[in-house]
Structures are given as C-alpha cells and as structure tokens.
Design an enzyme around this catalytic site. Sequence first.
Site, PDB file in Angstrom:
ATOM      1  CB  CYS A  43      -0.911  -0.006   1.223  1.00  0.00           C
ATOM      2  SG  CYS A  43      -2.037   1.427   1.304  1.00  0.00           S
ATOM      3  CG  ASP A  45      -0.594   4.201   5.307  1.00  0.00           C
ATOM      4  OD1 ASP A  45       0.336   4.632   6.017  1.00  0.00           O
ATOM      5  OD2 ASP A  45      -1.782   4.310   5.623  1.00  0.00           O
ATOM      6  NE  ARG A  47      -0.581   5.076   8.699  1.00  0.00           N
ATOM      7  CZ  ARG A  47      -1.834   4.846   9.057  1.00  0.00           C
ATOM      8  NH1 ARG A  47      -2.200   5.031  10.325  1.00  0.00           N
ATOM      9  NH2 ARG A  47      -2.724   4.425   8.169  1.00  0.00           N
ATOM     10  CG  HIS A  99      -1.784  -0.872   6.030  1.00  0.00           C
ATOM     11  ND1 HIS A  99      -2.400   0.139   6.750  1.00  0.00           N
ATOM     12  CD2 HIS A  99      -1.739  -0.445   4.745  1.00  0.00           C
ATOM     13  CE1 HIS A  99      -2.708   1.136   5.928  1.00  0.00           C
ATOM     14  NE2 HIS A  99      -2.314   0.797   4.709  1.00  0.00           N
ATOM     15  CB  CYS A 102      -5.984  -0.100   4.502  1.00  0.00           C
ATOM     16  SG  CYS A 102      -5.708   0.348   2.779  1.00  0.00           S
TER      17      CYS A 102
END
Length: 213
Positions: A43, A45, A47, A99, A102
């Site tokens: 992803c 993202d 993080r 994750h 999400c």
Amino acid sequence: MDKFYNQLIENNKKWVAEKLSEDAQFFEKLKNGQKPPLLWIGCSDSRVPANEITGTKPGEVFVTRNIANMVVHSDMSMLSVLDYAVNVLEVQHIIVCGHYGCGGVRAAMSNQQLGLIDNWLRHIKDVYKMHAKELDAISDAHERENRFVEVNVQEQVHDLSKTATVQNAWSNGKNLHVHGWVYDIGNGIVKDLDVSFSDNSKLENVYQFELAQ
C-alpha cells in the site's frame, strides 16, 4: 526554504556517512546492479515501509505500491514491475502486503464520493461484494474493516497468481512463491495469512471454489 525539506537533505548526508562508516564499498557495490530475491506489492501508506518492516537492506526488495495494495489487471505500471521482477531480476518471492487501518479499504466501505480515487476504489468495492455475506455478518465495524483488509489481500494474491507473468513462470519451472501478509501498524507485527502459492496445484482449488460460488 522549508525546514522539513532542508532536513531531508541533511538526513541524506548523515545516512551516507553512516553507511560508509559501516562499509567503505557500500555504494560501489550498489551501483553494480541489483538482484533482489523479493518483490513487494504494498500500500502507498507512508506508515508501511517495506525495508524497515522486513529488516532488509537496499538492493534486497523490489517495490511497487498503490492504494490498498491492489493487483489490477489493467494497471500497466504494476504489470510492468511484475514482469521485470520475475523475468529479469528473477525474484523468488512476491509478497502482497496490506495493513490494518487502510484508508483505501475504509473508503471503499463508505458510500461517499471522493473524486478521482472513486475509480480505483471500484476494484476494492468489488472485493467486498465477493465477500459480502461474511463481512456483513460482522457487527463490529472495526472487526469488519480488519477482516475486509485480510480478504482483500487474499483476493489480490489469487489475482496475482493468475497473471500471465506468474503463470508462465510456473509453467517454465521457475522457483517463484506468492504470499499474502497483513501488517499491523499498531504493534509492527506482520501476519502471514497462509495464502501462498508456488505452482498451480493449490490455485486450481481456488478456481473450483470460485466456479462453485
């Protein structure tokens, strides 16, 4: 100039110094080419950094990322990365990693119009439809979202395994393994969903299940 931006430049200098102090030939080795054993489909993202999560070094993970770690068969960027990773770099493992928490999955569960991203979320919404009976039966919204994250990864692993690139690799006897993971941002732990394929033997059972549905 922006303080954060300037700090990035300083961080780079510090990183270079640290690497050279550990190995004076670090960058000389890197510039000679790459032979990573792993392709990471993750992803976007911020993080969820592949190298930090897996404790791997530069040159060990080939990475492609998009919203909600999707394997979309019209996504030429992802397909090109996949083809290069399998046929040129000859990776031995591909991990699809989602994750919990999400944003893409959460957005796909809503009926809000968000703009251009709605076109991408359509693919994720289709996954929800496939698993609606199970997901709708989960009364707790947080648990339902977490389960949706998991089934989304499972479906992406299945779709990845059906691509021509992966199918041809297996037909040609390549040692290629496809895995599905979910990363928990709250504790840093990876969950192996035990949805792995290294040939078509297990995948055929998935085909049969889909036909039965």
